[in-house]
Scaffold this motif. Structure first.
Motif, PDB file in Angstrom:
ATOM      1  N   GLY A  82      15.621 -34.455  -2.766  1.00  0.00           N
ATOM      2  CA  GLY A  82      14.987 -35.602  -3.382  1.00  0.00           C
ATOM      3  C   GLY A  82      15.958 -36.733  -3.647  1.00  0.00           C
ATOM      4  N   VAL A  83      15.464 -37.793  -4.280  1.00  0.00           N
ATOM      5  CA  VAL A  83      16.312 -38.939  -4.613  1.00  0.00           C
ATOM      6  C   VAL A  83      17.336 -38.518  -5.660  1.00  0.00           C
ATOM      7  N   VAL A  84      18.580 -38.909  -5.437  1.00  0.00           N
ATOM      8  CA  VAL A  84      19.636 -38.585  -6.405  1.00  0.00           C
ATOM      9  C   VAL A  84      19.578 -39.599  -7.541  1.00  0.00           C
ATOM     10  N   ARG A  85      19.276 -39.125  -8.729  1.00  0.00           N
ATOM     11  CA  ARG A  85      19.212 -39.992  -9.903  1.00  0.00           C
ATOM     12  C   ARG A  85      20.462 -39.833 -10.753  1.00  0.00           C
ATOM     13  N   PRO A  86      20.769 -40.903 -11.527  1.00  0.00           N
ATOM     14  CA  PRO A  86      19.916 -42.051 -11.825  1.00  0.00           C
ATOM     15  C   PRO A  86      19.815 -43.036 -10.666  1.00  0.00           C
ATOM     16  N   VAL A  87      18.625 -43.651 -10.563  1.00  0.00           N
ATOM     17  CA  VAL A  87      18.423 -44.783  -9.660  1.00  0.00           C
ATOM     18  C   VAL A  87      18.624 -46.052 -10.481  1.00  0.00           C
ATOM     19  N   VAL A  88      19.551 -46.898 -10.041  1.00  0.00           N
ATOM     20  CA  VAL A  88      19.885 -48.116 -10.782  1.00  0.00           C
ATOM     21  C   VAL A  88      19.733 -49.307  -9.849  1.00  0.00           C
ATOM     22  N   LEU A  89      19.003 -50.310 -10.294  1.00  0.00           N
ATOM     23  CA  LEU A  89      18.819 -51.536  -9.526  1.00  0.00           C
ATOM     24  C   LEU A  89      19.776 -52.606 -10.047  1.00  0.00           C
TER      25      LEU A  89
END
Length: 258
Positions: A82-89
Motif C-alpha cells: 500500500g501507500v507508505v504513510r505519512p503522505v505529505v503534500l
C-alpha cells in the motif's frame, strides 16, 4: 496522465513516507530536483508533479484537476503493502494556494488524502501583480539570491518567465487564508519575500488547529530553493519526523547559548 518526477531514497532503506510536491507559477518539475534529492536522501519517497494552471473563471475546475492529479500520483506510488504513510503534500507559491484551498475543509476518506501539509511561499492576500518588476533579473531578485537556483531557473527552457506577475484568483487566495484544515501544517516563509504577508500568515497559523509557522531569515519567495535551502530542508525533515512521532519532536533543547 499525470506527469511527475520521482526521487528515491538510498538502496536498502525502508521508505519513511510519501511526499508530493506541487510547484508554483512558472516553475517546472526540475525546479525541485535539489529539494527532492535532499528529502529522498532521508529515505522519503518524493514525487514532483507538473504545476497547475489556475483558472480564474472557474476555480472549481482547477481544484478538481488538482485532486485528480494527486489521486493518480498517490495511486502510482502504491507498493505491494500500500501507500507508505505519512503522505505529505508540499505546495509552493500558487501550488500552496491551491493545496490550502483544496484541503481547507473537512477531511476526506479518499486514498490520496494527506496526513500533513507544507505550504511554502504562500502569497499574501494583498500581493499585487507587477511586483516582480517586469524583467527577468527583477523576477529573479524576488525569487532568490541563490546563484545556483538563479542559474537553474535561467537555464531551464521550460520555466515561464514573467509568471510571478500573473494574478492569482482572489477566491482561491481567500480560501487558502480561510482554511480550517485539521491537518498538521508547516508554513514556510522568507522574511525577504516581497509577495508574503507575515501578519496574515501568523493569523492563519493561529487559526489552524495544528500549524507551525517557520520564518527563514534572509530568504526570498522561492523559500525551498533559496540560499538557506539546507536549513529549510532540515526544517521540513524535522516536521516529517515529528509526524511519525505523533507530533512530538524527537529532539528538545534544554540548554542553549543562542
Amino acid at each position: 496522465m499525470t506527469q511527475y518526477t520521482d526521487h528515491h531514497g538510498p538502496d536498502g532503506l525502508l521508505v519513511r513516507g510519501t511526499i508530493l510536491v506541487v510547484p508554483g507559477r512558472g516553475e517546472t518539475r526540475a525546479t525541485y530536483a535539489r529539494f527532492g534529492a535532499r528529502l529522498a536522501a532521508d529515505a522519503y519517497r518524493v514525487r514532483v508533479i507538473d504545476p497547475l494552471a489556475l483558472d480564474a473563471e472557474d476555480t472549481a475546475v482547477s481544484l478538481t484537476e488538482l485532486e485528480a492529479r494527486l489521486a493518480e500520483a498517490v495511486e502510482d506510488t502504491t507498493s505491494q503493502d500500500g501507500v507508505v504513510r505519512p503522505v505529505v503534500l508540499v505546495g509552493a507559491d500558487s501550488g500552496a494556494v491551491a493545496l490550502a484551498a483544496l484541503l481547507g475543509g473537512a477531511p476526506s476518506p479518499a486514498a490520496w488524502w494527506p496526513n500533513a501539509l507544507v505550504l511554502a511561499g504562500l502569497p499574501g492576500p494583498s500581493a499585487k501583480t507587477g511586483a516582480a518588476g517586469g524583467t527577468w533579473d527583477a523576477e529573479l531578485d524576488v525569487r532568490t539570491s541563490c546563484p545556483t537556483h538563479r542559474g537553474r531557473l535561467t537555464q531551464d527552457p521550460e520555466v515561464r518567465r514573467g509568471s510571478l506577475d500573473d494574478a492569482l484568483p482572489d477566491s482561491l487566495v481567500g480560501a487558502a487564508y480561510d482554511s480550517e484544515a485539521p491537518l498538521p501544517t508547516l508554513l514556510l516563509v522568507g522574511d525577504s519575500d516581497p509577495l508574503a504577508d507575515e501578519e496574515a500568515l501568523a493569523r492563519l497559523a493561529k487559526s489552524l488547529p495544528l500549524a507551525r509557522l517557520s520564518v527563514v531569515h534572509g530568504a526570498h519567495h522561492d523559500v525551498l530553493n533559496d540560499l538557506q535551502h539546507r536549513s529549510v530542508a532540515a526544517e521540513v525533515i524535522s516536521f516529517l519526523e515529528a509526524l511519525r512521532g505523533d507530533l512530538r519532536p524527537l529532539v528538545s533543547v534544554r540548554s542553549s547559548a543562542w
